[in-house]
Design a protein around this motif. Sequence first.
Motif, PDB file in Angstrom:
ATOM      1  N   ARG A 485       0.844  -1.208   0.000  1.00 33.66           N
ATOM      2  CA  ARG A 485       0.000   0.000   0.000  1.00 33.66           C
ATOM      3  C   ARG A 485       0.876   1.253   0.000  1.00 33.66           C
ATOM      4  NH1 ARG A 485      -5.018   0.296   3.869  1.00 33.66           N
ATOM      5  NH2 ARG A 485      -5.433   1.916   2.329  1.00 33.66           N
ATOM      6  N   VAL A 486       1.986   1.207   0.722  1.00 34.91           N
ATOM      7  CA  VAL A 486       2.932   2.332   0.703  1.00 34.91           C
ATOM      8  C   VAL A 486       3.521   2.486  -0.692  1.00 34.91           C
ATOM      9  CG1 VAL A 486       5.064   3.272   1.678  1.00 34.91           C
ATOM     10  CG2 VAL A 486       3.493   2.011   3.148  1.00 34.91           C
ATOM     11  N   ILE A 487       3.918   1.358  -1.296  1.00 31.68           N
ATOM     12  CA  ILE A 487       4.496   1.396  -2.645  1.00 31.68           C
ATOM     13  C   ILE A 487       3.479   1.903  -3.654  1.00 31.68           C
ATOM     14  CG2 ILE A 487       5.405  -0.041  -4.511  1.00 31.68           C
ATOM     15  CD1 ILE A 487       6.714  -1.794  -2.372  1.00 31.68           C
ATOM     16  N   SER A 488       2.207   1.497  -3.496  1.00 27.22           N
ATOM     17  CA  SER A 488       1.159   1.977  -4.397  1.00 27.22           C
ATOM     18  C   SER A 488       1.022   3.492  -4.325  1.00 27.22           C
ATOM     19  CB  SER A 488      -0.169   1.311  -4.036  1.00 27.22           C
ATOM     20  OG  SER A 488      -1.225   1.844  -4.802  1.00 27.22           O
ATOM     21  N   SER A 489       1.026   4.042  -3.113  1.00 24.79           N
ATOM     22  CA  SER A 489       0.939   5.500  -2.963  1.00 24.79           C
ATOM     23  C   SER A 489       2.196   6.173  -3.502  1.00 24.79           C
ATOM     24  CB  SER A 489       0.732   5.865  -1.491  1.00 24.79           C
ATOM     25  OG  SER A 489       0.610   7.259  -1.333  1.00 24.79           O
ATOM     26  N   TYR A 490       3.344   5.541  -3.260  1.00 24.02           N
ATOM     27  CA  TYR A 490       4.610   6.060  -3.811  1.00 24.02           C
ATOM     28  C   TYR A 490       4.532   6.182  -5.335  1.00 24.02           C
ATOM     29  CZ  TYR A 490       9.329   5.670  -5.764  1.00 24.02           C
ATOM     30  OH  TYR A 490      10.466   5.848  -6.530  1.00 24.02           O
ATOM     31  N   LEU A 491       3.990   5.163  -5.998  1.00 25.16           N
ATOM     32  CA  LEU A 491       3.892   5.197  -7.464  1.00 25.16           C
ATOM     33  C   LEU A 491       2.908   6.268  -7.933  1.00 25.16           C
ATOM     34  CD1 LEU A 491       3.941   1.389  -8.320  1.00 25.16           C
ATOM     35  CD2 LEU A 491       5.732   3.068  -8.768  1.00 25.16           C
ATOM     36  N   GLN A 492       1.817   6.449  -7.178  1.00 28.42           N
ATOM     37  CA  GLN A 492       0.886   7.530  -7.516  1.00 28.42           C
ATOM     38  C   GLN A 492       1.601   8.871  -7.468  1.00 28.42           C
ATOM     39  OE1 GLN A 492      -2.569   7.433  -8.262  1.00 28.42           O
ATOM     40  NE2 GLN A 492      -2.356   5.209  -8.434  1.00 28.42           N
ATOM     41  N   LEU A 493       2.369   9.094  -6.408  1.00 25.28           N
ATOM     42  CA  LEU A 493       3.090  10.356  -6.267  1.00 25.28           C
ATOM     43  C   LEU A 493       4.139  10.527  -7.352  1.00 25.28           C
ATOM     44  CD1 LEU A 493       3.498  10.462  -2.385  1.00 25.28           C
ATOM     45  CD2 LEU A 493       2.282  12.139  -3.782  1.00 25.28           C
ATOM     46  N   ASP A 494       4.892   9.462  -7.617  1.00 22.93           N
ATOM     47  CA  ASP A 494       5.931   9.547  -8.638  1.00 22.93           C
ATOM     48  C   ASP A 494       5.321   9.908  -9.989  1.00 22.93           C
ATOM     49  OD1 ASP A 494       8.494   9.370  -9.772  1.00 22.93           O
ATOM     50  OD2 ASP A 494       8.183   7.270 -10.305  1.00 22.93           O
ATOM     51  N   SER A 495       4.185   9.307 -10.329  1.00 20.78           N
ATOM     52  CA  SER A 495       3.545   9.600 -11.618  1.00 20.78           C
ATOM     53  C   SER A 495       3.025  11.026 -11.670  1.00 20.78           C
ATOM     54  CB  SER A 495       2.400   8.609 -11.874  1.00 20.78           C
ATOM     55  OG  SER A 495       2.902   7.301 -12.067  1.00 20.78           O
ATOM     56  N   TYR A 496       2.417  11.491 -10.589  1.00 24.61           N
ATOM     57  CA  TYR A 496       1.927  12.880 -10.571  1.00 24.61           C
ATOM     58  C   TYR A 496       3.098  13.867 -10.649  1.00 24.61           C
ATOM     59  CZ  TYR A 496      -3.068  12.202  -9.690  1.00 24.61           C
ATOM     60  OH  TYR A 496      -4.399  11.898  -9.812  1.00 24.61           O
ATOM     61  N   ILE A 497       4.138  13.608  -9.859  1.00 24.30           N
ATOM     62  CA  ILE A 497       5.277  14.524  -9.836  1.00 24.30           C
ATOM     63  C   ILE A 497       5.955  14.590 -11.197  1.00 24.30           C
ATOM     64  CG2 ILE A 497       7.603  14.827  -8.866  1.00 24.30           C
ATOM     65  CD1 ILE A 497       6.486  13.693  -6.229  1.00 24.30           C
ATOM     66  N   GLY A 498       5.939  13.490 -11.943  1.00 21.10           N
ATOM     67  CA  GLY A 498       6.627  13.433 -13.227  1.00 21.10           C
ATOM     68  C   GLY A 498       5.879  14.032 -14.394  1.00 21.10           C
ATOM     69  N   LEU A 499       4.672  14.544 -14.186  1.00 22.98           N
ATOM     70  CA  LEU A 499       3.910  15.129 -15.296  1.00 22.98           C
ATOM     71  C   LEU A 499       4.652  16.333 -15.876  1.00 22.98           C
ATOM     72  CD1 LEU A 499       0.264  15.024 -13.847  1.00 22.98           C
ATOM     73  CD2 LEU A 499       1.313  13.438 -15.471  1.00 22.98           C
ATOM     74  N   ASP A 500       4.694  16.414 -17.197  1.00 24.12           N
ATOM     75  CA  ASP A 500       5.365  17.541 -17.861  1.00 24.12           C
ATOM     76  C   ASP A 500       4.517  18.799 -17.857  1.00 24.12           C
ATOM     77  OD1 ASP A 500       7.530  15.953 -18.359  1.00 24.12           O
ATOM     78  OD2 ASP A 500       6.928  15.430 -20.400  1.00 24.12           O
ATOM     79  N   VAL A 501       3.218  18.637 -17.694  1.00 23.52           N
ATOM     80  CA  VAL A 501       2.307  19.782 -17.569  1.00 23.52           C
ATOM     81  C   VAL A 501       1.491  19.575 -16.302  1.00 23.52           C
ATOM     82  CG1 VAL A 501       0.402  21.070 -18.593  1.00 23.52           C
ATOM     83  CG2 VAL A 501       2.173  20.084 -20.068  1.00 23.52           C
ATOM     84  N   GLN A 502       1.555  20.548 -15.408  1.00 26.69           N
ATOM     85  CA  GLN A 502       0.823  20.475 -14.146  1.00 26.69           C
ATOM     86  C   GLN A 502      -0.266  21.538 -14.138  1.00 26.69           C
ATOM     87  OE1 GLN A 502       1.208  18.271 -11.780  1.00 26.69           O
ATOM     88  NE2 GLN A 502       3.323  17.512 -11.830  1.00 26.69           N
ATOM     89  N   THR A 503      -1.410  21.189 -13.564  1.00 31.59           N
ATOM     90  CA  THR A 503      -2.509  22.145 -13.435  1.00 31.59           C
ATOM     91  C   THR A 503      -2.794  22.366 -11.960  1.00 31.59           C
ATOM     92  OG1 THR A 503      -4.248  20.450 -13.400  1.00 31.59           O
ATOM     93  CG2 THR A 503      -3.503  21.229 -15.564  1.00 31.59           C
ATOM     94  N   THR A 504      -3.642  23.350 -11.692  1.00 36.63           N
ATOM     95  CA  THR A 504      -4.066  23.583 -10.314  1.00 36.63           C
ATOM     96  C   THR A 504      -4.696  22.321  -9.737  1.00 36.63           C
ATOM     97  OG1 THR A 504      -4.484  25.903 -10.885  1.00 36.63           O
ATOM     98  CG2 THR A 504      -5.451  25.082  -8.837  1.00 36.63           C
ATOM     99  N   SER A 505      -5.430  21.591 -10.583  1.00 32.34           N
ATOM    100  CA  SER A 505      -6.101  20.363 -10.121  1.00 32.34           C
ATOM    101  C   SER A 505      -5.103  19.267  -9.800  1.00 32.34           C
ATOM    102  CB  SER A 505      -7.089  19.869 -11.182  1.00 32.34           C
ATOM    103  OG  SER A 505      -8.095  20.807 -11.411  1.00 32.34           O
ATOM    104  N   THR A 506      -4.117  19.032 -10.676  1.00 31.20           N
ATOM    105  CA  THR A 506      -3.158  17.953 -10.413  1.00 31.20           C
ATOM    106  C   THR A 506      -2.318  18.265  -9.180  1.00 31.20           C
ATOM    107  OG1 THR A 506      -1.514  18.912 -11.933  1.00 31.20           O
ATOM    108  CG2 THR A 506      -3.038  17.278 -12.838  1.00 31.20           C
ATOM    109  N   LEU A 507      -2.030  19.547  -8.953  1.00 33.73           N
ATOM    110  CA  LEU A 507      -1.253  19.911  -7.762  1.00 33.73           C
ATOM    111  C   LEU A 507      -2.066  19.682  -6.492  1.00 33.73           C
ATOM    112  CD1 LEU A 507       0.570  23.154  -8.964  1.00 33.73           C
ATOM    113  CD2 LEU A 507       1.483  20.838  -8.768  1.00 33.73           C
ATOM    114  N   ALA A 508      -3.374  19.928  -6.567  1.00 34.33           N
ATOM    115  CA  ALA A 508      -4.227  19.667  -5.404  1.00 34.33           C
ATOM    116  C   ALA A 508      -4.281  18.166  -5.113  1.00 34.33           C
ATOM    117  CB  ALA A 508      -5.630  20.214  -5.660  1.00 34.33           C
ATOM    118  N   VAL A 509      -4.388  17.358  -6.169  1.00 33.46           N
ATOM    119  CA  VAL A 509      -4.398  15.905  -5.984  1.00 33.46           C
ATOM    120  C   VAL A 509      -3.057  15.434  -5.428  1.00 33.46           C
ATOM    121  CG1 VAL A 509      -4.619  13.682  -7.156  1.00 33.46           C
ATOM    122  CG2 VAL A 509      -6.118  15.568  -7.794  1.00 33.46           C
ATOM    123  N   LEU A 510      -1.978  16.034  -5.911  1.00 36.49           N
ATOM    124  CA  LEU A 510      -0.644  15.660  -5.446  1.00 36.49           C
ATOM    125  C   LEU A 510      -0.507  15.941  -3.941  1.00 36.49           C
ATOM    126  CD1 LEU A 510       2.573  16.569  -7.498  1.00 36.49           C
ATOM    127  CD2 LEU A 510       2.601  15.892  -5.117  1.00 36.49           C
TER     128      LEU A 510
END
Length: 813
Positions: A485-510
């Motif tokens: 479960r920790v690794i799953s959340s880690y992968l979610q964060l890694d994928s969000y952080i790696g986005l080349d275009v970030q929006t106000t929405s993706t930053l809130a989710v992050l």
Amino acid sequence: MSAQRPLEFRTEFHPSSGREPLHQAFDEFGINAHPEEQLPVDETPWHPFCSRADFEFAEIALDAALNKSHINGLLALIGRISRGETQMTLKTDTDLHKAWEHATDQVVPFTKHNITVPYKREERVYETHALPLWEWALDLLGNPVLAPHFVWDAQRLYKHNGTEFERFYNEPWTGDRWWDVQSCLPPGLKAAPFCFILYADKTRLSSHGTVKAYPVVVQCANLPVGIQHGEGIGGGRIVGWLPIVSEEADEEGKMGFVNFKRVVWHESFLKLLELVVQYSKTGYAHQCFDMIIRWLFPILLILSADYEEQCMMSLIRGQNCKCPCPVCVVPLEKLHDLSETFALRSMQDAIDALNTYKISKGRGEALLKVLGLRAVANVFWRIAYSDPHEAISFDRLHSLHIGMWKHLLEELKKILKSLGRSAEAKLEDQVAKFPRWCNFNHFSTVIHITFSDGNKMQDLSKQTLYSALNVLTHRASPEGYQLLRVISSYLQLDSYIGLDVQTTSTLAVLDAELLVFNTTLKDYVECASTSPIEDLKLDWDFPKTHLWKHVTRDIRMKGATRNYSTRPNEKLHGPLKEAYERQSNGKEVTDQILRINQRKYAVKLLRMRMDTLDEQCSLPDDEAEADETKARSATFEGHVKLGSPQQPVSIQDIENSHGQRDRAFQGFRRKFSDFINTSLPGYGHHLERWLSIPANFQIQEHRYLKVNYESSDTSVFVQLIFMFKCQLPDVGSFELALVQPFTAGVIGAPRKIDRDFRLTRIKAVSRASSIFVPLRSFIRGALLYPDPAHQDEFIVVDHIDSDMFIRMKTWAR
């Protein structure tokens, strides 16, 4: 007469040879009785090479360890020379070295400086090499190819999301820090920041690690990130070579010596910044590509580095001090808690603390210790609008892929070991069988990993989660399940952080996902604390647990995380090591390597000019060439391109040859006929009558497909079975595919494992239920992991890339 020389050598042969003993004089003994000139001569000794020149080229290529790119380039050059298309005047190594020297005259040279720093009543001298940053900047500004690409003014970008305009961030100039700096520049002028990105890190040149280098790399944030990260003139450039202070056994760990090493670093770095310091306050008038004269103010926008270098750049005391974060003053014992927010560091606070130290060492040292700072002046304080604590930026490579993930991987290994060899073998087998994907590293082991390559570690993290789902079940290992479960959340964060275009929405989710990680990590620690498994990690108070706390702020201030990635700069270490191993004699290493580096930069400059000339000369200057160019570009019609064509065959032959071993091809001709007559009208083709498909109807299989599509429409998953082209008389040419839909639907309520790990599960229909679809309906490829516990069920690997990750967040299930 002279006396005959005695036969002083006697040779006896084995009795089975039937040979008599041989007596020889000194000048006869050991002489071959069958000289080489009597042997037959091979007239083509280079065989199986076609010619002597082919063999000699192959010999040189082998000795020089040339790779495929080098060999193809040399062969192409030789071909042009032999055809008389170009001329080569170089004849010897001396000629080549002279040409190199003339070429390097066109680029700014390195200057050697001696840095003198007092320590314990002696003056210690260290050698540093610097190419002044502003000289490099002027080179870029004067480059006519790069000039149109410079961006000077801060921008705030918005996109309408169907309800309102939402802000998004990508390039550095879309962040708030650029905007804030430009707002502080003198009014009444066309003033703009010239923004530097600086990177520094030690690296080993020799395989045994005794010879090291300390390069400094610079990039210009005013250029698009594609140019910054490229290998051309606008990409990263080595501009400094810092001294490495040798460790001394009797001084190691002493505060005075540790501070001394930091003084050497910052005094050496100053040699790069002298003109930058001046112009950051006065500005520099420059006529830009748009013919506007702007006052450019050089600033330090981004410091890109691993944690060790961030400590050096910000002059904090390191991971064990009272406040180990270079960005905020979080206490050491609170590093694990991402739910709490602490005050940000500021340059002024550090200056005030150092001034206190200069007045009263006792009171000043106490204050510096509380803040986790060194009693050393920071070189970056000299640059206007350049707070080093704001410039330090989150780096995915060191913080995540060879940082947090390595800690999680070690925990995983401990838990697997406790479960026994069968569990380890099961995971290893499933990792080895993980589906292949383009540019996705494949692994045969998890337990015995010996590398520390960040790209491989990133890929391994994605494969490990899916491969371990049926191994670390809640029943088999509560600790392992919670770790997943920790690794799953880690992968979610890694994928969000790696986005080349970030929006106000993706930053809130992050930000929200950081709290999820915080909770799952606490749950794991609680589970581990009562576990019988030895040595599970309970103390997560180290900087890499905390550093991503600041990633959303970094994105808002400086754009997407790729803008400050260390990956492009770390790639520059490879050529340095290669130059040391293959082109230096091990003496005066720094001079030799920097000389080679200068040559390579000069070659890049000339190559850019040559490519520009070639592009201009190849522009079509008549209608025939224009038509030819148009025809070439039309080969990728729409968003789908087929390749690797096979010989045309009849539709009946396809059904007969494939249908016996694959149920998908059973009734191939009938299915095709039904599709043509019932589905084509839905795609805009009007049919006057029912089309009959004869047994000898010709289709041409293709085995390569390239898709370039940006749609986010509702989609379904299919498995590609067979691609082909065909021609329907009086209707037209079609590109179609036989596919197996993954639309069966999973029976029952969503499973707990899918909810806990946020898995997208799909199921295939039977192979016999294959259908035809137009190739133009394809959106993109997808990587699916077959669930070992459920036949025909697959889990979508949504972390394979950013596009897939975002698509799956909005996919209509």
